[in-house]
Motif scaffolding. Structure first.
Motif, PDB file in Angstrom:
ATOM      1  N   THR A 131       0.853  -1.189   0.000  1.00 33.08           N
ATOM      2  CA  THR A 131       0.000   0.000   0.000  1.00 33.08           C
ATOM      3  C   THR A 131       0.884   1.232   0.000  1.00 33.08           C
ATOM      4  OG1 THR A 131      -0.108   0.266   2.390  1.00 33.08           O
ATOM      5  CG2 THR A 131      -1.707  -1.229   1.394  1.00 33.08           C
ATOM      6  N   ALA A 132       0.278   2.339  -0.311  1.00 32.59           N
ATOM      7  CA  ALA A 132       1.023   3.604  -0.312  1.00 32.59           C
ATOM      8  C   ALA A 132       0.901   4.284   1.041  1.00 32.59           C
ATOM      9  CB  ALA A 132       0.487   4.505  -1.423  1.00 32.59           C
ATOM     10  N   ALA A 133       0.841   3.493   2.098  1.00 31.45           N
ATOM     11  CA  ALA A 133       0.677   4.051   3.436  1.00 31.45           C
ATOM     12  C   ALA A 133       1.920   4.851   3.831  1.00 31.45           C
ATOM     13  CB  ALA A 133       0.430   2.939   4.439  1.00 31.45           C
ATOM     14  N   ARG A 134       1.691   5.970   4.525  1.00 33.93           N
ATOM     15  CA  ARG A 134       2.785   6.795   5.019  1.00 33.93           C
ATOM     16  C   ARG A 134       2.612   7.032   6.509  1.00 33.93           C
ATOM     17  NH1 ARG A 134       3.406  12.283   2.308  1.00 33.93           N
ATOM     18  NH2 ARG A 134       1.147  12.185   2.205  1.00 33.93           N
ATOM     19  N   LYS A 135       3.697   6.867   7.227  1.00 34.65           N
ATOM     20  CA  LYS A 135       3.652   7.107   8.661  1.00 34.65           C
ATOM     21  C   LYS A 135       3.474   8.590   8.939  1.00 34.65           C
ATOM     22  CE  LYS A 135       6.261   6.571  12.948  1.00 34.65           C
ATOM     23  NZ  LYS A 135       7.544   6.200  13.577  1.00 34.65           N
ATOM     24  N   GLY A 136       2.702   8.906   9.984  1.00 34.11           N
ATOM     25  CA  GLY A 136       2.483  10.296  10.361  1.00 34.11           C
ATOM     26  C   GLY A 136       3.729  10.937  10.942  1.00 34.11           C
ATOM     27  N   GLU A 137       3.774  12.244  10.934  1.00 38.20           N
ATOM     28  CA  GLU A 137       4.915  12.982  11.462  1.00 38.20           C
ATOM     29  C   GLU A 137       4.955  12.898  12.986  1.00 38.20           C
ATOM     30  OE1 GLU A 137       7.307  14.541   9.763  1.00 38.20           O
ATOM     31  OE2 GLU A 137       6.419  13.954   7.836  1.00 38.20           O
ATOM     32  N   ASP A 138       6.168  12.931  13.519  1.00 38.19           N
ATOM     33  CA  ASP A 138       6.329  12.995  14.976  1.00 38.19           C
ATOM     34  C   ASP A 138       6.017  14.414  15.444  1.00 38.19           C
ATOM     35  OD1 ASP A 138       7.158  10.362  15.001  1.00 38.19           O
ATOM     36  OD2 ASP A 138       9.288  10.859  14.919  1.00 38.19           O
ATOM     37  N   ARG A 139       5.528  14.532  16.654  1.00 38.45           N
ATOM     38  CA  ARG A 139       5.228  15.845  17.240  1.00 38.45           C
ATOM     39  C   ARG A 139       5.954  15.983  18.574  1.00 38.45           C
ATOM     40  NH1 ARG A 139       3.318  19.512  13.999  1.00 38.45           N
ATOM     41  NH2 ARG A 139       2.249  20.551  15.700  1.00 38.45           N
ATOM     42  N   ARG A 140       6.112  17.244  18.998  1.00 40.17           N
ATOM     43  CA  ARG A 140       6.766  17.510  20.283  1.00 40.17           C
ATOM     44  C   ARG A 140       5.884  18.402  21.150  1.00 40.17           C
ATOM     45  NH1 ARG A 140      11.858  15.688  20.429  1.00 40.17           N
ATOM     46  NH2 ARG A 140      12.824  15.117  18.432  1.00 40.17           N
ATOM     47  N   GLN A 182     -12.546  -1.308  -5.372  1.00 41.52           N
ATOM     48  CA  GLN A 182     -11.328  -2.034  -5.712  1.00 41.52           C
ATOM     49  C   GLN A 182     -10.751  -1.523  -7.023  1.00 41.52           C
ATOM     50  OE1 GLN A 182     -11.006  -6.433  -5.152  1.00 41.52           O
ATOM     51  NE2 GLN A 182     -10.755  -6.467  -7.364  1.00 41.52           N
ATOM     52  N   CYS A 183      -9.444  -1.345  -7.050  1.00 40.13           N
ATOM     53  CA  CYS A 183      -8.778  -0.873  -8.256  1.00 40.13           C
ATOM     54  C   CYS A 183      -8.869  -1.949  -9.333  1.00 40.13           C
ATOM     55  CB  CYS A 183      -7.317  -0.549  -7.960  1.00 40.13           C
ATOM     56  SG  CYS A 183      -6.363  -0.080  -9.424  1.00 40.13           S
ATOM     57  N   PRO A 184      -9.415  -1.631 -10.526  1.00 36.78           N
ATOM     58  CA  PRO A 184      -9.561  -2.639 -11.572  1.00 36.78           C
ATOM     59  C   PRO A 184      -8.240  -3.044 -12.211  1.00 36.78           C
ATOM     60  CG  PRO A 184     -10.249  -0.489 -12.389  1.00 36.78           C
ATOM     61  CD  PRO A 184      -9.976  -0.322 -10.929  1.00 36.78           C
ATOM     62  N   ARG A 185      -7.233  -2.184 -12.117  1.00 30.03           N
ATOM     63  CA  ARG A 185      -5.965  -2.493 -12.771  1.00 30.03           C
ATOM     64  C   ARG A 185      -5.162  -3.538 -12.006  1.00 30.03           C
ATOM     65  NH1 ARG A 185      -2.547   2.450 -14.922  1.00 30.03           N
ATOM     66  NH2 ARG A 185      -4.472   2.566 -16.140  1.00 30.03           N
ATOM     67  N   CYS A 186      -5.126  -3.422 -10.693  1.00 26.10           N
ATOM     68  CA  CYS A 186      -4.341  -4.379  -9.890  1.00 26.10           C
ATOM     69  C   CYS A 186      -5.217  -5.358  -9.128  1.00 26.10           C
ATOM     70  CB  CYS A 186      -3.441  -3.637  -8.908  1.00 26.10           C
ATOM     71  SG  CYS A 186      -4.341  -2.682  -7.645  1.00 26.10           S
ATOM     72  N   SER A 206       0.189   2.033 -10.645  1.00 23.25           N
ATOM     73  CA  SER A 206       0.187   3.446 -11.049  1.00 23.25           C
ATOM     74  C   SER A 206      -1.211   4.046 -11.037  1.00 23.25           C
ATOM     75  CB  SER A 206       0.801   3.578 -12.451  1.00 23.25           C
ATOM     76  OG  SER A 206       0.043   2.804 -13.395  1.00 23.25           O
ATOM     77  N   ASN A 207      -2.229   3.194 -11.031  1.00 28.10           N
ATOM     78  CA  ASN A 207      -3.610   3.683 -11.075  1.00 28.10           C
ATOM     79  C   ASN A 207      -4.112   4.098  -9.700  1.00 28.10           C
ATOM     80  OD1 ASN A 207      -6.107   4.243 -12.437  1.00 28.10           O
ATOM     81  ND2 ASN A 207      -6.932   2.333 -11.608  1.00 28.10           N
ATOM     82  N   CYS A 208      -3.774   3.309  -8.689  1.00 26.17           N
ATOM     83  CA  CYS A 208      -4.264   3.580  -7.324  1.00 26.17           C
ATOM     84  C   CYS A 208      -3.159   4.012  -6.378  1.00 26.17           C
ATOM     85  CB  CYS A 208      -4.973   2.354  -6.755  1.00 26.17           C
ATOM     86  SG  CYS A 208      -3.899   0.915  -6.520  1.00 26.17           S
ATOM     87  N   GLY A 209      -1.912   4.108  -6.905  1.00 28.34           N
ATOM     88  CA  GLY A 209      -0.812   4.534  -6.050  1.00 28.34           C
ATOM     89  C   GLY A 209      -0.399   3.504  -5.027  1.00 28.34           C
TER      90      GLY A 209
END
Length: 386
Positions: A131-140, A182-186, A206-209
């Motif tokens: 997946t194109a998951a990205r971790k959130g930024e750390d905060r202080r 659901q992405c039809p390409r993958c 490339s279609n759903c990242g």
């Protein structure tokens, strides 16, 4: 200590408190047990160290609201037979050897290959989903505690600005009442195969990242991101014994991740306010105790304040100003368990003004006092000659 040990240990009984005891009652019971059973205070009792360690284990679990809730839940399940009684956990796995609960094989694989991932290639030829998951930024953030709360531990409220899970779509990115498709390409795998002669490799679709799905009706609040900018109020548990300037890491309490990614971490810097009497020196606390000339010369008993209430300290006769005495077990919490000591430094005070009677008595005393506290200085001044 594993959760399997919790089934065999009654931490409430160890500390002598009820199951409904408050955090303050648990702390008070632990400090009492730690002082009573500390190995230094029981040199002739070989079992004191065992009782001391048991009290430390019990306090570690019961003083942490989350661990305490898990501990109570596990023991309730055991009592009802939900995990095969006290024999229902073997080797740290629920449901082992006679137990009734089962563990998820995917959870076991996730612990080896990372969250949300199965073994490469999967079981039965299934392919790992990317997946194109990205971790959130750390905060202080920063918080200021009183001297007492820093030593005893406290729960504080923090207001943190940053991204958080969208309250409208609950992080899905889709308008409420709709769902991603659901992405039809993958075909929902999030990956595309690329053939390069005799080799082939996979890359994010490339279609759903790489998400494996498409948002056809985006949330109007977060615009399909699944997160929004807002202030959050957090209840944070600061552990006992935290030092001034220390930074505490709170996993997963930072900004929300995107695309289903993990949240970042929150780093809280702790400031500790000064105490009017005491100072901290590592695991020990220090203080200055004013005493009269009579108390220092004749000796006696004086009352000394501590964070757990007053104690009586014996002042030996002839105590000089600057002498430091130790009150064991009344200092700061140690990481290894137990407490440091309170170091009390005596300061002999001189009355700024004497009555006629006092002055006469001091003059009579001075006339009878043949001691010379400056004898070594006199030798230096005369060059050692008599």
């Amino acid at each position: 200590m594993s959760q399997a040990d919790w089934l065999e240990k009654d931490f409430y009984k160890v500390l002598g408190v009820s199951k409904t005891a408050s955090i303050d009652e648990i702390k008070k019971a632990y400090r009492k047990a730690a002082r009573t059973n500390h190995p230094d205070a029981n040199p002739d009792d070989p079992k004191a160290e065992e009782r001391f360690k048991a009290a430390s284990e019990a306090n570690e679990v019961l003083s942490d609201p989350k661990k305490r809730q898990e501990y109570d839940h596990i023991r309730e399940l055991a009592a009802s037979g939900g995990i095969g009684g006290l024999g229902g956990m073997r080797g740290g796995f629920p449901g082992g050897a006679g137990g009734q609960a089962n563990f998820d094989l995917n959870d076991l694989l996730g612990s080896i290959f990372g969250d949300g991932a199965s073994a490469p290639g999967g079981f039965g030829g299934a392919r790992r989903t990317q997946t194109a998951a990205r971790k959130g930024e750390d905060r202080r953030a920063e918080v200021t505690l009183s001297f007492e709360d820093a030593l005893a531990g406290a729960e504080v409220t923090l207001r943190v600005m940053g991204t958080a899970v969208c309250q409208v779509c609950k992080g899905t990115g889709s308008k409420p009442g709709t769902r991603p498709v659901q992405c039809p390409r993958c075909n929902g795998s999030g990956m595309q195969d690329q053939n390069q002669g005799m080799f082939s490799f996979s890359q994010p679709c490339s279609n759903c990242g790489g998400r494996g799905e498409l948002i056809t009706d985006p949330c109007t609040n977060c615009h399909a991101s699944g997160v929004e900018e807002r202030a959050r109020t957090l209840r944070v548990r600061v552990p006992a014994g935290v030092s001034d300037g220390q930074t505490i890491r709170l996993k997963g309490k930072g900004e929300a991740g995107r695309g289903g990614g993990k949240a970042g971490d929150l780093y809280v810097k702790v400031h500790v306010a000064d105490h009017p009497v005491m100072r901290r020196k590592g695991d020990h606390l220090t203080m200055t105790l004013p005493v009269t000339f009579a108390e220092a010369a004749l000796g006696g008993k004086v009352t000394v304040p501590t964070l757990d209430g007053p104690v009586t300290l014996k002042i030996p006769a002839g105590t000089e100003s600057g002498r430091t005495m130790r009150v064991r077990g009344r200092g700061a919490p140690r990481d290894s368990g137990g407490f440091g000591d309170l170091l009390v430094t005596v300061q002999v005070t001189v009355p700024p003004k004497l009555t006629k009677t006092q002055k006469k008595l001091v003059e009579e005393f001075a006339a009878m006092d043949d001691s010379n506290p400056r004898a070594h200085l006199d030798e230096m001044l005369t060059g050692g000659s008599s």
